[in-house]
Each structure stands twice: as C-alpha cells, then as structure tokens.
Design an enzyme around this catalytic site. Sequence first.
Site, PDB file in Angstrom:
ATOM      1  N   HIS A 191       0.884  -0.905   0.318  1.00 47.83           N
ATOM      2  CA  HIS A 191       0.210  -0.180   0.125  1.00 47.83           C
ATOM      3  C   HIS A 191       0.213   1.362  -0.004  1.00 47.83           C
ATOM      4  O   HIS A 191       0.296   2.522  -0.826  1.00 47.83           O
ATOM      5  CB  HIS A 191      -0.859   0.427   1.221  1.00 47.83           C
ATOM      6  N   ASP A 221       6.288   0.431  10.516  1.00 44.85           N
ATOM      7  CA  ASP A 221       5.349   1.962  11.182  1.00 44.85           C
ATOM      8  C   ASP A 221       3.450   0.967  11.854  1.00 44.85           C
ATOM      9  O   ASP A 221       2.955   2.040  11.355  1.00 44.85           O
ATOM     10  CB  ASP A 221       4.947   2.558  10.261  1.00 44.85           C
TER      11      ASP A 221
END
Length: 392
Positions: free
Chosen positions: A249, A273
């Site tokens: 993504h 993340d």
Amino acid sequence: MERFVFADRFFLEDGVSGPGYLEIKEGKFGSFFVTLPTESADVIDYAGKWIAPGLVDTHIHGFKNHDIMNNDLEGLMEISEGLLSCGVTSFLPTTLTSSPDLLNEVVAMVGENYTKVKGAKIKGIFLEGPFFTEKHKGAQNTKYFCDPSIEMLESWQKYSNHFIKKIALAPERKGAMEFIEYAVNDQVTVALAHSDATYAVAKDAVEKGASIFVHTFNGMSGLHHREPGMVGAAMILPDVFAEIICDGHHVHPAAANILMDARGRKETVMVTDCMMAGGMPEGRYQLGEFPVEVKNGAARLETGSLAGSILQLKQAVKNAVDWGIATPEEAIYMASTAPAKSIGIDGECGMIATGYDADFIVLTPELELTATYLDGVCRFQAENFMGKEGVR
C-alpha cells in the site's frame, strides 16, 4: 545436558548453512555444527524448517489495539507479547508528534518500565517528530510542529533515563544541522522524515551525521531529474540506511525494488510503521489524536491519507520474496540485521552469532512463521505448526 536446534537451513552471521545443529547455551547462541558433536544432547527438532534471527522492528507505534501514545504500561506489555507472533524479538516503541508534556510522560513510562516487558525486547525509543514540515505531515499533528530543540531532546533524555535511541526530523527546519550534530554526539541516531528538503539540504544533514531515511518515498520530497529531493538522497548518499514499508500500500513493489537496487539490500531497513490496529479486525481505530479506518488491509485518515500500517514484519519479509525483489536471505537480513545496524545495536541482536541472546524464529520454506524463541525458550508457536522437542 547440552542443547541444540536441528533444522534444514540456518541464516547465520556469516551466511546460510545447513542442515545442521545450532548450540543453545544458557540462553545464548553457541556454535553451529554440521553433525551433532555429542550423542547425549537434547535436540529441538525442526527438520524441514529454517532458523533465522529474531526480527527487529525499529519503527512501530502499536499493536493489538494498543498505542505507545496511550502512555499505558499494560498496553506496552501487550504490544511486547503480541509482537512475538510477528517474529519480532526486539523493537523500538515509536511516538508521534504530540504535546511536550505527553511526550515527556510517554518516554518516562517506557524508560522506567522497558525491562519489565516479557515479550519482544525494547531496545530504545524512537521519537517520530515533532520537528517536521506541514507539506509532508502524513498522520502527524501539525499543531505541535516546531523547530528542532536541543533543550527538548535533553528533557526527553532526562525523563527516559537516556533511552532515546532514534529521532526523526525535517532537515530544512531552522536549527536542524546544529541539532543533528548534538544528537549524534549524544548517541542518538538521527533520521530524516516528513520533509520537503532538497537533495542538497538532505546531503548536508547526512554530512552532519543523520543516517536514516524514514519510510522512504512516503512523507518526503520525491525524485525529479532536476531535483533529486529526499528520495534521491535516500537512494544515493553513502553510509545511510533507508526504511521501506513492504505492505503493498505504501510503496509499489517495483519502487521498493528500485530502492533496494540503488541503496543496496544491506542498507535497506524493513519497518512496519504499524499502528494499534495491527493484529486486529478491520474497523475504526485511533492514531494519536486522529480517527483512522482500517479497510482492505490499509489504515487511512478521513482524508484518505495513509495512517501508519497494519503490517507485521514477518509478512514484509514474505512479501519481498513473493514479489521477486529479494531472496529469503536478503529479506531476512533487511528485517533483522539491517535494522539493528541502523541504530547501532547489532552488537546485541539482529543476527545469529556466538554469545548473542538466543532470540530466533522458525520458518517454513514458504516463510510462514512456525515459532518464536527468546533466550532459547519457545515463547510463541503457530497453531498450524506444532513442533516437538526431543532427542534425535
């Protein structure tokens, strides 16, 4: 009785070996043997499996419905335990841009309690912000953006018992170069992020001591043939590491491949993340002060912008191999040894080497996680893979 792990393949400090036997001695890695050196040994049998170093996530905000910014010890403990299911054995709890008071409280909580966690080991704190630029704000709160402040870093170090390991900033902000020199001298790794800096400014920052580009391509000035920007700097400047989020993504696999080819796979660092929705069902969550919707494998703000990820580091490794942009050895290195090297903790984790804590993972040849070990003890075992210990 002596204790060994048997498996078909081992990803060792000096390369891939196997089949063979890896010695585990008092919670530490011992030597590797092609044949069992003694007949009276306890052998953990993982025939058909691979043994790799425990993964190291140097950029992670949360997991299992807990966020570091919640300033909750129980949540920190849950994150630590939950990360074992991701193959992660060491990590840096990562903050977000927030008020100075809350950041003081969060780093104090982590610095005071990091030895109490029972799962993945906390190796330091990563402060992502608040020294960023609005143009590339991402999911950071611009209300708290400010110029780099040595006094603020000194305060965070005091509250955390000098446990700040890494800090990110936008190098174009006033005072950034002086801050970088001070931080590096204080043994804090400086990373560049959420920045619209030119290539020249990024180069100056690296020459002052900055050494990591945070989630490369995301939250930074892009590559242009007349202005290489932050992305160009991340690709070509010497002696730096470039983070990458391999969830499909944040970055197209082809772009990730370009970075790995340009930077080199030994200087490319896989990070997640990951935010609090990692390991949870799709739905609505929070990232700091912002509402986030998790849908179709991505976490997004109401504006549609990506807000961290729900990526697990074991999946990043598998993705890179499945996409055909890394070999298993390269992908494992980018998720274990490279992250440890990027923040200077490769002397204690991130590889299978004599004397290191016996933190390792067991994988199938398809890179599915079978088990996670801490200090030579199995702490996570996948339901579909029931291993067995016994004498061979």
